[in-house]
Every structure is written in C-alpha cells, then in structure tokens.
Design an enzyme around this catalytic site. Structure first.
Site, PDB file in Angstrom:
ATOM      1  N   TYR A 103       0.879  -1.178   0.000  1.00  0.00           N
ATOM      2  CA  TYR A 103       0.000   0.000   0.000  1.00  0.00           C
ATOM      3  C   TYR A 103       0.917   1.228   0.000  1.00  0.00           C
ATOM      4  CZ  TYR A 103      -3.953   2.875   1.626  1.00  0.00           C
ATOM      5  OH  TYR A 103      -4.929   3.843   1.749  1.00  0.00           O
ATOM      6  N   ARG A 156      -5.423  10.822 -10.890  1.00  0.00           N
ATOM      7  CA  ARG A 156      -4.733  11.532  -9.792  1.00  0.00           C
ATOM      8  C   ARG A 156      -4.267  10.465  -8.804  1.00  0.00           C
ATOM      9  NH1 ARG A 156      -4.885  10.750  -4.985  1.00  0.00           N
ATOM     10  NH2 ARG A 156      -6.656  11.736  -4.031  1.00  0.00           N
ATOM     11  N   LYS A 174      -5.543  -1.246  -2.285  1.00  0.00           N
ATOM     12  CA  LYS A 174      -6.700  -0.942  -1.420  1.00  0.00           C
ATOM     13  C   LYS A 174      -7.453  -2.239  -1.100  1.00  0.00           C
ATOM     14  CE  LYS A 174      -6.541   3.684  -1.486  1.00  0.00           C
ATOM     15  NZ  LYS A 174      -6.679   4.635  -0.394  1.00  0.00           N
ATOM     16  N   GLU A 245     -11.707   5.684  -6.533  1.00  0.00           N
ATOM     17  CA  GLU A 245     -10.402   5.996  -5.941  1.00  0.00           C
ATOM     18  C   GLU A 245      -9.519   6.760  -6.913  1.00  0.00           C
ATOM     19  OE1 GLU A 245      -9.667   4.735  -2.610  1.00  0.00           O
ATOM     20  OE2 GLU A 245      -8.181   6.310  -2.894  1.00  0.00           O
ATOM     21  N   ASP A 246      -8.927   7.817  -6.421  1.00  0.00           N
ATOM     22  CA  ASP A 246      -7.918   8.582  -7.161  1.00  0.00           C
ATOM     23  C   ASP A 246      -8.392   9.058  -8.529  1.00  0.00           C
ATOM     24  OD1 ASP A 246      -6.526   8.169  -4.871  1.00  0.00           O
ATOM     25  OD2 ASP A 246      -4.761   7.274  -5.786  1.00  0.00           O
ATOM     26  N   ASP A 268     -13.605   7.362  -1.948  1.00  0.00           N
ATOM     27  CA  ASP A 268     -12.723   7.236  -0.793  1.00  0.00           C
ATOM     28  C   ASP A 268     -11.935   8.518  -0.523  1.00  0.00           C
ATOM     29  OD1 ASP A 268     -11.326   5.851   1.243  1.00  0.00           O
ATOM     30  OD2 ASP A 268      -9.659   5.504  -0.137  1.00  0.00           O
ATOM     31  N   ASP A 269     -11.481   9.188  -1.582  1.00  0.00           N
ATOM     32  CA  ASP A 269     -10.654  10.390  -1.379  1.00  0.00           C
ATOM     33  C   ASP A 269     -11.471  11.534  -0.812  1.00  0.00           C
ATOM     34  OD1 ASP A 269      -8.082   9.448  -2.586  1.00  0.00           O
ATOM     35  OD2 ASP A 269      -9.485   9.057  -4.207  1.00  0.00           O
ATOM     36  N   ASN A 420       0.266  12.150   0.157  1.00  0.00           N
ATOM     37  CA  ASN A 420       1.013  10.918  -0.143  1.00  0.00           C
ATOM     38  C   ASN A 420       1.636  11.005  -1.527  1.00  0.00           C
ATOM     39  OD1 ASN A 420       0.102   9.538   2.228  1.00  0.00           O
ATOM     40  ND2 ASN A 420      -1.881   9.329   1.238  1.00  0.00           N
TER      41      ASN A 420
HETATM   42  N1  NAD Z   1      -3.996  10.720   3.911  1.00  0.00           N
HETATM   43  C1  NAD Z   1      -5.025  10.348   3.181  1.00  0.00           C
HETATM   44  O1  NAD Z   1      -5.808   9.476   3.562  1.00  0.00           O
HETATM   45  C2  NAD Z   1      -5.281  11.014   1.858  1.00  0.00           C
HETATM   46  C3  NAD Z   1      -6.517  10.854   1.254  1.00  0.00           C
HETATM   47  C4  NAD Z   1      -6.781  11.485   0.033  1.00  0.00           C
HETATM   48  C5  NAD Z   1      -5.789  12.243  -0.562  1.00  0.00           C
HETATM   49  N2  NAD Z   1      -4.577  12.332   0.044  1.00  0.00           N
HETATM   50  C6  NAD Z   1      -3.496  13.118  -0.577  1.00  0.00           C
HETATM   51  O2  NAD Z   1      -3.892  14.470  -0.690  1.00  0.00           O
HETATM   52  C7  NAD Z   1      -3.277  15.033  -1.818  1.00  0.00           C
HETATM   53  C8  NAD Z   1      -4.319  15.823  -2.608  1.00  0.00           C
HETATM   54  O3  NAD Z   1      -5.332  14.967  -3.081  1.00  0.00           O
HETATM   55  P1  NAD Z   1      -6.605  15.598  -3.839  1.00  0.00           P
HETATM   56  O4  NAD Z   1      -7.400  14.477  -4.364  1.00  0.00           O
HETATM   57  O5  NAD Z   1      -7.299  16.570  -2.975  1.00  0.00           O
HETATM   58  O6  NAD Z   1      -5.870  16.347  -5.047  1.00  0.00           O
HETATM   59  P2  NAD Z   1      -6.400  17.516  -5.921  1.00  0.00           P
HETATM   60  O7  NAD Z   1      -5.501  17.592  -7.092  1.00  0.00           O
HETATM   61  O8  NAD Z   1      -7.868  17.383  -6.138  1.00  0.00           O
HETATM   62  O9  NAD Z   1      -6.180  18.835  -5.017  1.00  0.00           O
HETATM   63  C9  NAD Z   1      -4.938  19.403  -4.725  1.00  0.00           C
HETATM   64  C10 NAD Z   1      -5.197  20.778  -4.140  1.00  0.00           C
HETATM   65  O10 NAD Z   1      -3.968  21.288  -3.638  1.00  0.00           O
HETATM   66  C11 NAD Z   1      -3.871  22.647  -4.039  1.00  0.00           C
HETATM   67  N3  NAD Z   1      -2.475  23.060  -4.106  1.00  0.00           N
HETATM   68  C12 NAD Z   1      -1.555  22.765  -5.063  1.00  0.00           C
HETATM   69  N4  NAD Z   1      -0.409  23.426  -4.809  1.00  0.00           N
HETATM   70  C13 NAD Z   1      -0.607  24.132  -3.669  1.00  0.00           C
HETATM   71  C14 NAD Z   1       0.192  25.015  -2.915  1.00  0.00           C
HETATM   72  N5  NAD Z   1       1.441  25.293  -3.285  1.00  0.00           N
HETATM   73  N6  NAD Z   1      -0.357  25.572  -1.806  1.00  0.00           N
HETATM   74  C15 NAD Z   1      -1.609  25.304  -1.412  1.00  0.00           C
HETATM   75  N7  NAD Z   1      -2.421  24.466  -2.100  1.00  0.00           N
HETATM   76  C16 NAD Z   1      -1.919  23.890  -3.209  1.00  0.00           C
HETATM   77  C17 NAD Z   1      -4.546  22.717  -5.386  1.00  0.00           C
HETATM   78  O11 NAD Z   1      -4.915  24.061  -5.705  1.00  0.00           O
HETATM   79  C18 NAD Z   1      -5.723  21.796  -5.156  1.00  0.00           C
HETATM   80  O12 NAD Z   1      -6.763  22.548  -4.563  1.00  0.00           O
HETATM   81  C19 NAD Z   1      -2.595  13.904  -2.574  1.00  0.00           C
HETATM   82  O13 NAD Z   1      -1.214  13.923  -2.294  1.00  0.00           O
HETATM   83  C20 NAD Z   1      -3.198  12.662  -1.988  1.00  0.00           C
HETATM   84  O14 NAD Z   1      -2.289  11.584  -1.960  1.00  0.00           O
HETATM   85  C21 NAD Z   1      -4.307  11.757   1.242  1.00  0.00           C
HETATM   86  O1  LMR Z   2      -3.950   5.853  -1.044  1.00  0.00           O
HETATM   87  C1  LMR Z   2      -3.678   6.401   0.027  1.00  0.00           C
HETATM   88  O2  LMR Z   2      -2.684   6.078   0.708  1.00  0.00           O
HETATM   89  C2  LMR Z   2      -4.586   7.445   0.621  1.00  0.00           C
HETATM   90  C3  LMR Z   2      -5.392   8.224  -0.334  1.00  0.00           C
HETATM   91  O3  LMR Z   2      -6.430   7.483  -0.891  1.00  0.00           O
HETATM   92  C4  LMR Z   2      -4.610   8.954  -1.372  1.00  0.00           C
HETATM   93  O4  LMR Z   2      -5.116   9.076  -2.482  1.00  0.00           O
HETATM   94  O5  LMR Z   2      -3.516   9.434  -1.056  1.00  0.00           O
HETATM   95 MG    MG Z   3      -6.821   7.818  -2.868  1.00  0.00          MG
END
Ligand code: NAD
Ligand code: LMR
Ligand code: MG
Length: 512
Positions: A103, A156, A174, A245-246, A268-269, A420
C-alpha cells in the site's frame, strides 16, 4: 468447489497450495507427479517465505530505499500471483511491516514503474475502446460473486498526478487492505482500471506504456464510459459496492453526485479521507485537554482545496453545525488555501465546490489578511490550532511555517501532513517536531518513524490515512445490506474512531 484439475490448479493463485497439497488431494485433483514428492506443511511454507523475506532485507541493507521497497514488493507480489492463501496469511500476520509495501507509499513507486514491473494482469481493465462491450466483458471475470470493487481512472494517483493505466496498483493495494483488515473474501474482490486515455505526455511517448495511447476522454464521452461500466457491474452483481479511488477532482465530485443515490458506492478520497481526518481533528481536541464540543472553537487551516481537502471541510463543517446547533456560523473556524493562497469571496473563477468555504473579507481584514494571502501569512495571523495539509506538495510546511505554529493559540497544536506518498508529505515528522516543538500532535498520510526527541522522549507519529476507514465502511455496508452509503455512515465511523483513541500510538496495531 474447485472445477479445475491438474496443472490448471497449480497456476491458479486462488486454489494453489504449491507443495502443500496432501497426497489425497494430489490424487483427487490429478496432481500426482506434477509436484516434488515431499509434502510441506502450511506452517513450513510460511516460515520458508518469511526467511526469504528476511534474507532479502539483510542482503539489501544500505541500498537506496526505493530499490529495497521495490525488491520487497516484488517478492510479495510473486507470492500473491502464486498462492493467495499463503500471501494473505503472511500479510495479515505482518500487516504493520507489509502495509507500507503493498500500500502507500511503495504502491506509488510501483504505479510509476508499472510497465517494467508488469508480469501478470490482476483485476479488470475497461478502456475507451470497449464502449458498447462492457456488459458482456463483465462476465469474463471468473468469480460468480463479487462484493467489493475498487475503481480508478488513474487521473490523480496519490500526489503523483496522471499515471493512466499504471494506476491499477492503487485498487489492488486498497483491496488487499480490505482482505487483511476487514476479512473480505479475496475471491470476491475486483480491482478495476477504467482506461480513458492519459494526459501524461511522458507515458504517451513511452513505447512500453500498456494503456490506451490517446488523450483522456472528456465531458459526455467520459461519463458515458463510466455509466456503461456502472450499469454492467450492477447488472451482474447487484449487491456489490464500488469504491471510487484517485479520480481527479472534477470527476470525483461529479461521479459521486451522479451515482451516490443510484448505486452502492462512495468516493474514498472525498468521503473516506474526510472520515479519518474528522476522527483526527476530534482526537486532537481531546489531546489538547478539551471537551469534544470545543471542536467548534478550534481554528483550522486546510491547505489544499481538492477532492480530499474539500471532502474534509464538508464533513467537518457538518460536524461543527451539529455540535453547535448553528449551521450559519459553522464555516467560520475554517481557513482554506489552494495553490493561489487563501480562498476568499473575492476570488475570481472560484470552484463551486470551494465557494462555501471562501472567507468574507470583512471576517479576515481584522486579522490583516486578504484574498490570496500566503500560507506563512495565514499561519502567523490566524495562529491556528490545527494545520492540515492535503495539497500534494512535498515540503510546503517548511521551517518558517512550522516555527510559526509555535505561536499557535493552542499549547498543543496539531500538524497533519496528509499528502502521499512520502515525498509529497507537507513536512516530515522529524521537521515537524524540530521546528514546531515537542508538544505537537503529529499525523501523516504516509508512515513515518516515531521521532527520538532526546532525554528518553519520543515524538509520536500517527498515521492519518483513509485505510483506517474504508475497510470498515465496505464491511459495514456489506453486512448491513445497506443499499446506499450516506455521509451519516461516514460520520458515525469517524466518531467511533474518536471514542476509540485515534491518537493512541498502539492504535494501528489495535485496529489491525
Ligand atoms: N492521507 C489520506 O488518507 C489522503 C486521502 C486522500 C488524498 N490524500 C493526498 O492528498 C493530496 C491531494 O489529493 P486531492 O485528491 O485533494 O488532489 P487535488 O488535485 O484534487 O487537489 C490538490 C489541491 O492542492 C492545491 N495546491 C496545489 N499546490 C498548492 C500550494 N502550493 N499551496 C496550497 N495548495 C496547493 C490545489 O490548488 C488543489 O486545490 C494527494 O497527495 C493525496 O495523496 C491523502
Ligand atoms: O492511497 C492512500 O494512501 C490514501 C489516499 O487514498 C490517497 O489518495 O492518497
Ligand atoms: Mg486515494
């Protein structure tokens, strides 16, 4: 009931037991002579695998981290392809060590290198070229029943961007978590790639790229492919659950609205992340020594206005409205930033999904803030209790930002670097404790080691990853026979986590 015989069984990871087939089964299944004569017990097979894993660890010591993780992924993947019974046993027993391999974060590296790593297909692939064929294609899947599907279009992948067909690694990882953490039957899971093209130029030019080499479908063309897939799935398996997802933000929100009342599905996101983040936010309130109801008094800065950041805001505002009984003021404690800085009502071309969280200038002028204010300005002026990153931008919580968190209005500020994989985390755990101080509550999306603070003190690292929620959501939905998945179900899950101590350092072990 196994309908196969002979070599077909040995080549089927669902049924293969390798040298573990007892003599009676070897006779019954036509295996006599196809295996070396000695029968090896399951326990011996297990020990043999773990010994080879440990010797791989020893032999790769000192090599770059990426090389070591990929070598570990390969050995696990080979077992997955050969003998699922043994694979899931070792995975379940060693989940803390193996989760970062199968993962996040290693799965990100696997997706990036998918063409080179590809040996055998896993799951199903529906491409832009399959339009009109999906209803018959879905019957090509060998299992009679499927309970859990994880679907991506690869647009994404974590914080790594558009990886096209190579994103299939994410649904596979997942679903492994579904088996390991929720006990879902591995013969009833299905990872799916919806390959509608890619806008990643490097992949389009790569001769070894395994996906459709065309730009992504857009608009109605795109939606008609997803519609056809959903119809096909629910025709064959009306009780299945589909986890999106993603998907890039626009499709994450659009497909969620389009299908959430028609099919048993969730994103999920957007929703899983929100549930985990809310559990963490509520946990932080308690870690700061306050009552849960004080959540509404916290100032929370969310960095990233994408599918994840907005999902977190939506659910947190709902929770705040419920706790305070006032939905008018519930957005007040939240400050949202995207790549153009602080989001206010002055923003031109604001995304409708972000609009409810845009600040009124009259509310922030007193703080000396304006439209597009930078992260460091916002942190210095707001003095937030919580700084939460879902931006996908590695290192954006740099030294100055973290040092500014020392001036937080909370004596125990929370810093959640949730992006991530590891390289995309807003900060490392070490930097967070070094610059923001030893009192912080720290959580990250990808795993970090606890930090040695000297004098026998330890900076505890919590993992805030939706993996702590989605297996439970899938299992709960399956067992209850729920027809759709509501926000209320996600909220209830997140509150359950809160009452079960998300910030207990043993939490991940307890959960597993
Ligand atoms: N920990 C978790 O469980 C988890 C879950 C979902 C997503 N994520 C992570 O979150 C991140 C974003 O996912 P997402 O689906 O929202 O992506 P996304 O592309 O939909 O959104 C990214 C956002 O970040 C903003 N951004 C980009 N550069 C920036 C900066 N310099 N300053 C401030 N904001 C900025 C963008 O404008 C956009 O609003 C990814 O790295 C993903 O792996 C983590
Ligand atoms: O896949 C993960 O580890 C968490 C989340 O779904 C992500 O998109 O980053
Ligand atoms: Mg995800």
């Amino acid at each position: 009931m196994v309908h196969k015989r002979g070599a077909d069984i040995l080549h089927d990871p669902w049924f293969n037991k390798d040298t573990g087939f007892p003599l009676t089964e070897r006779d019954r299944l036509g295996l006599r002579g196809l295996l070396p004569p000695r029968v090896i017990s399951f326990e011996q097979q297990y020990t043999r695998f773990m010994e080879s894993y440990q010797s791989l660890e020893k032999n790769t010591k000192g090599q770059p981290e990426g090389v070591v993780s990929l070598a570990k992924w390969r050995i696990l993947n080979r077992l997955h392809d050969r003998n699922e019974t043994l694979y899931y046993r070792v995975l379940i027993d060693n989940i803390k060590d193996f989760a970062p391999i199968i993962y996040t974060p290693t799965v990100g590296l696997v997706c990036q290198n998918y063409s080179g790593l590809f040996r055998r297909p896993r799951g199903m692939y529906f491409s832009a070229k399959d339009k009109g064929e999906m209803m018959s294609m879905i019957y090509n899947w060998p299992a009679q029943q499927v309970d859990m599907i994880v679907l991506t279009d690869g647009s994404r992948i974590l914080g790594l961007g558009d990886l096209g067909v190579q994103g299939i690694g994410i649904p596979i990882g997942k679903l492994d978590m579904y088996v390991a953490a929720a006990g879902i039957n591995p013969q009833r899971i299905l990872p799916v790639m919806l390959d509608v093209g890619t806008n990643n130029q490097k992949l389009l030019e790569d001769q070894l790229y395994l996906g459709v080499r065309q730009p992504r479908l857009e608009g109605e063309e795109y939606l008609s492919i997803v519609d056809e897939f959903m119809e096909a799935v629910f025709t064959r398996w009306p009780k299945a659950i589909v986890q999106f997802e993603d998907f890039q933000m626009k499709w994450a929100f659009e497909t969620l609205q389009r299908y959430r009342k028609r099919f048993c599905m969730f994103n999920d996101d957007v929703q899983g992340t929100a549930g985990v983040a809310l559990a963490g936010l509520l946990g932080a309130v308690r870690a700061q020594g306050w009552q849960l109801a004080d959540f509404v008094k916290q100032k929370i800065v969310v960095v990233g206005a994408g599918s994840a950041g907005l999902g977190v805001l939506n659910m947190s505002v709902q929770a705040a409205a419920r706790m305070s009984g006032n939905s008018e003021t519930a957005t007040k404690p939240f400050f949202l930033l995207d790549k153009d800085g602080l989001v206010t009502k002055e923003r031109k071309h604001i995304d409708p999904a972000a609009a409810p969280f845009a600040k009124n200038l009259s509310d922030i002028e007193g703080l000396g803030l304006r439209e597009g204010a930078s992260l460091i300005e916002v942190v210095k002026k707001v003095k937030p209790h919580v700084l939460l990153g879902l931006s996908g931008v590695g290192g954006i919580f740099h030294e100055e930002v973290l040092k500014a968190m020392r001036e937080s209005d909370s004596p125990k500020p929370a810093i959640f670097a949730m992006s991530n994989p590891t390289m995309n985390a807003e900060c490392t755990a070490t930097d967070a404790f070094k610059h923001a101080g030893e009192n912080i509550v720290f959580a990250s999306g990808s795993p970090f080691e606890n930090v040695d603070l000297g004098n026998g003190k330890v900076g505890h690292v919590n993992q805030a990853n939706n993996m702590y929620l989605f297996p439970g959501i899938g299992l709960g939905t399956l067992l209850s026979g729920a027809r759709i998945i509501t926000d209320g179900m996600l909220q209830a899950a997140s509150e359950w986590y809160n009452t079960h101590n998300v910030f207990d350092p043993c939490f991940s072990v307890l959960f597993m």
